[in-house]
Motif scaffolding. Structure first.
Motif, PDB file in Angstrom:
ATOM      1  N   TRP A   1       0.840  -1.241   0.035  1.00  0.00           N
ATOM      2  CA  TRP A   1       0.003  -0.199   0.046  1.00  0.00           C
ATOM      3  C   TRP A   1       1.022   1.341  -0.078  1.00  0.00           C
ATOM      4  CZ3 TRP A   1      -4.832   0.290  -1.424  1.00  0.00           C
ATOM      5  CH2 TRP A   1      -5.437  -0.906  -1.241  1.00  0.00           C
ATOM      6  N   ILE A   2       1.948   1.284   0.678  1.00  0.00           N
ATOM      7  CA  ILE A   2       2.858   2.383   0.693  1.00  0.00           C
ATOM      8  C   ILE A   2       3.449   2.826  -0.725  1.00  0.00           C
ATOM      9  CG2 ILE A   2       5.110   3.363   1.706  1.00  0.00           C
ATOM     10  CD1 ILE A   2       2.678   3.229   3.707  1.00  0.00           C
ATOM     11  N   TYR A   3       4.076   1.458  -1.292  1.00  0.00           N
ATOM     12  CA  TYR A   3       4.380   1.475  -2.777  1.00  0.00           C
ATOM     13  C   TYR A   3       3.285   1.964  -3.710  1.00  0.00           C
ATOM     14  CZ  TYR A   3       8.719  -0.809  -1.529  1.00  0.00           C
ATOM     15  OH  TYR A   3       9.976  -1.142  -1.032  1.00  0.00           O
ATOM     16  N   MET A   4       2.242   1.633  -3.581  1.00  0.00           N
ATOM     17  CA  MET A   4       0.986   2.122  -4.373  1.00  0.00           C
ATOM     18  C   MET A   4       0.858   3.543  -4.107  1.00  0.00           C
ATOM     19  SD  MET A   4      -2.967   0.915  -4.529  1.00  0.00           S
ATOM     20  CE  MET A   4      -2.441  -1.038  -5.005  1.00  0.00           C
ATOM     21  N   ALA A   5       0.978   4.065  -2.837  1.00  0.00           N
ATOM     22  CA  ALA A   5       0.627   5.380  -2.606  1.00  0.00           C
ATOM     23  C   ALA A   5       1.650   6.169  -3.476  1.00  0.00           C
ATOM     24  CB  ALA A   5       0.698   5.855  -1.104  1.00  0.00           C
ATOM     25  N   LEU A   6       3.101   5.719  -3.263  1.00  0.00           N
ATOM     26  CA  LEU A   6       4.250   6.621  -3.860  1.00  0.00           C
ATOM     27  C   LEU A   6       4.166   6.269  -5.486  1.00  0.00           C
ATOM     28  CD1 LEU A   6       7.014   7.644  -3.392  1.00  0.00           C
ATOM     29  CD2 LEU A   6       8.083   5.166  -3.677  1.00  0.00           C
ATOM     30  N   GLY A   7       3.806   5.447  -6.029  1.00  0.00           N
ATOM     31  CA  GLY A   7       3.439   5.315  -7.486  1.00  0.00           C
ATOM     32  C   GLY A   7       2.283   6.078  -7.729  1.00  0.00           C
ATOM     33  N   ALA A   8       1.179   6.092  -7.045  1.00  0.00           N
ATOM     34  CA  ALA A   8      -0.076   7.008  -7.748  1.00  0.00           C
ATOM     35  C   ALA A   8       0.441   8.415  -7.488  1.00  0.00           C
ATOM     36  CB  ALA A   8      -1.116   6.643  -6.811  1.00  0.00           C
ATOM     37  N   SER A   9       1.104   8.791  -6.406  1.00  0.00           N
ATOM     38  CA  SER A   9       1.487  10.033  -6.182  1.00  0.00           C
ATOM     39  C   SER A   9       2.549  10.650  -7.456  1.00  0.00           C
ATOM     40  CB  SER A   9       2.376  10.341  -4.825  1.00  0.00           C
ATOM     41  OG  SER A   9       1.561  10.056  -3.669  1.00  0.00           O
ATOM     42  N   PHE A  10       3.376   9.823  -7.774  1.00  0.00           N
ATOM     43  CA  PHE A  10       4.087  10.317  -8.907  1.00  0.00           C
ATOM     44  C   PHE A  10       3.374  10.236 -10.242  1.00  0.00           C
ATOM     45  CE2 PHE A  10       8.106   9.656  -6.310  1.00  0.00           C
ATOM     46  CZ  PHE A  10       8.530  10.923  -6.587  1.00  0.00           C
ATOM     47  N   ALA A  11       2.436   9.212 -10.426  1.00  0.00           N
ATOM     48  CA  ALA A  11       1.484   9.287 -11.597  1.00  0.00           C
ATOM     49  C   ALA A  11       0.739  10.375 -11.801  1.00  0.00           C
ATOM     50  CB  ALA A  11       0.418   8.162 -11.468  1.00  0.00           C
ATOM     51  N   MET A  12       0.424  11.005 -10.484  1.00  0.00           N
ATOM     52  CA  MET A  12      -0.500  12.178 -10.519  1.00  0.00           C
ATOM     53  C   MET A  12       0.502  13.350 -10.852  1.00  0.00           C
ATOM     54  SD  MET A  12      -3.570  11.526 -10.402  1.00  0.00           S
ATOM     55  CE  MET A  12      -4.172  13.211 -10.352  1.00  0.00           C
ATOM     56  N   ALA A  13       1.595  13.543 -10.273  1.00  0.00           N
ATOM     57  CA  ALA A  13       2.521  14.512 -10.539  1.00  0.00           C
ATOM     58  C   ALA A  13       2.787  14.582 -12.089  1.00  0.00           C
ATOM     59  CB  ALA A  13       3.696  14.423  -9.733  1.00  0.00           C
ATOM     60  N   ALA A  14       3.062  13.395 -12.683  1.00  0.00           N
ATOM     61  CA  ALA A  14       3.414  13.007 -14.049  1.00  0.00           C
ATOM     62  C   ALA A  14       2.123  13.779 -14.797  1.00  0.00           C
ATOM     63  CB  ALA A  14       3.662  12.024 -14.603  1.00  0.00           C
TER      64      ALA A  14
ATOM     65  N   VAL B   1      13.533  20.409 -20.098  1.00  0.00           N
ATOM     66  CA  VAL B   1      13.434  20.097 -18.826  1.00  0.00           C
ATOM     67  C   VAL B   1      12.059  19.629 -18.242  1.00  0.00           C
ATOM     68  CG1 VAL B   1      13.611  21.219 -16.327  1.00  0.00           C
ATOM     69  CG2 VAL B   1      15.053  21.888 -18.096  1.00  0.00           C
ATOM     70  N   ASN B   2      11.071  20.133 -18.903  1.00  0.00           N
ATOM     71  CA  ASN B   2       9.737  19.559 -18.333  1.00  0.00           C
ATOM     72  C   ASN B   2       9.688  18.062 -18.972  1.00  0.00           C
ATOM     73  OD1 ASN B   2       8.318  20.962 -16.705  1.00  0.00           O
ATOM     74  ND2 ASN B   2       7.409  22.363 -18.457  1.00  0.00           N
ATOM     75  N   TYR B   3      10.101  17.837 -20.207  1.00  0.00           N
ATOM     76  CA  TYR B   3      10.003  16.578 -20.915  1.00  0.00           C
ATOM     77  C   TYR B   3      11.019  15.543 -19.963  1.00  0.00           C
ATOM     78  CZ  TYR B   3       7.064  18.338 -24.728  1.00  0.00           C
ATOM     79  OH  TYR B   3       6.069  18.768 -25.301  1.00  0.00           O
ATOM     80  N   LEU B   4      11.973  16.039 -19.612  1.00  0.00           N
ATOM     81  CA  LEU B   4      13.119  15.068 -19.077  1.00  0.00           C
ATOM     82  C   LEU B   4      12.311  14.772 -17.532  1.00  0.00           C
ATOM     83  CD1 LEU B   4      16.564  16.572 -19.576  1.00  0.00           C
ATOM     84  CD2 LEU B   4      15.769  14.417 -20.460  1.00  0.00           C
ATOM     85  N   LEU B   5      11.768  15.736 -16.781  1.00  0.00           N
ATOM     86  CA  LEU B   5      11.340  15.591 -15.642  1.00  0.00           C
ATOM     87  C   LEU B   5       9.982  14.752 -15.810  1.00  0.00           C
ATOM     88  CD1 LEU B   5      11.743  19.054 -13.815  1.00  0.00           C
ATOM     89  CD2 LEU B   5      12.783  16.781 -13.305  1.00  0.00           C
ATOM     90  N   LEU B   6       9.388  14.800 -16.766  1.00  0.00           N
ATOM     91  CA  LEU B   6       8.080  13.850 -17.178  1.00  0.00           C
ATOM     92  C   LEU B   6       8.558  12.366 -17.122  1.00  0.00           C
ATOM     93  CD1 LEU B   6       5.111  13.344 -17.734  1.00  0.00           C
ATOM     94  CD2 LEU B   6       5.537  14.216 -20.142  1.00  0.00           C
ATOM     95  N   VAL B   7       9.472  12.221 -17.931  1.00  0.00           N
ATOM     96  CA  VAL B   7      10.115  10.940 -18.179  1.00  0.00           C
ATOM     97  C   VAL B   7      10.536  10.321 -16.658  1.00  0.00           C
ATOM     98  CG1 VAL B   7      11.959   9.639 -18.964  1.00  0.00           C
ATOM     99  CG2 VAL B   7      10.914  11.034 -20.413  1.00  0.00           C
ATOM    100  N   VAL B   8      11.191  11.210 -15.965  1.00  0.00           N
ATOM    101  CA  VAL B   8      11.555  10.535 -14.551  1.00  0.00           C
ATOM    102  C   VAL B   8      10.259  10.344 -13.765  1.00  0.00           C
ATOM    103  CG1 VAL B   8      12.604  11.422 -12.419  1.00  0.00           C
ATOM    104  CG2 VAL B   8      13.835  11.873 -14.657  1.00  0.00           C
ATOM    105  N   GLN B   9       9.206  11.152 -13.549  1.00  0.00           N
ATOM    106  CA  GLN B   9       8.174  10.959 -12.872  1.00  0.00           C
ATOM    107  C   GLN B   9       7.324   9.790 -13.382  1.00  0.00           C
ATOM    108  OE1 GLN B   9       6.407  14.908 -13.435  1.00  0.00           O
ATOM    109  NE2 GLN B   9       6.997  15.324 -11.168  1.00  0.00           N
TER     110      GLN B   9
END
Length: 129
Positions: free
Chosen positions: A75-88, A104-112
């Motif tokens: 559940w913690i990993y799911m929260a982490l992944g969902a948070s980064f998905a929403m950030a992306a 920069v925005n495209y690179l950060l999008l790939v990272v997220q």
């Protein structure tokens, strides 16, 4: 208490996402000026609130990443992944709406997207084949 490092590949990838999050948070918390320059941001002269916000966000990332590492629960990993998905998703909105179409925005999008995918793949059953 001993340090836990996962043995399955999927969980190792989720762990790496959490570790990267914690490292990024540590850097943001203790070096907000460098973080701002990397992101193309600038705190206004004589206004410490900008650095306070950067340090606060770094503390959040550090706490979230360390919590995922220490608890190592789905559940913690799911929260982490969902948070980064929403950030992306928010970054995609910014690219489309705010004329933020730059490297920069495209690179950060790939990272997220990668930071979202690693824990979510583990939680939803990715296994080594």
């Amino acid at each position: 208490m001993e340090f836990y490092f996962p043995t399955e590949l999927g969980e190792q990838l989720a762990f790496c996402s959490a570790a990267f999050t914690a490292l990024a948070g540590f850097i943001m918390m203790f070096a907000p000026g460098h973080s701002f320059r990397l992101l193309g941001l600038q705190a206004q002269e004589g206004r410490p609130e900008g650095y306070g916000e950067g340090r606060s966000m770094g503390g959040f990332y550090l706490g979230f990443g360390l919590s995922a590492i220490m608890l190592a629960q789905d559940w913690i990993y799911m929260a982490l992944g969902a948070s980064f998905a929403m950030a992306a998703f928010a970054r995609i909105i910014s690219i489309l709406s705010d004329k933020g179409s730059n490297l920069v925005n495209y690179l950060l999008l790939v990272v997220q997207i990668a930071l979202a995918a690693l824990p979510l793949l583990y939680v939803f059953g990715f296994t080594q084949t």
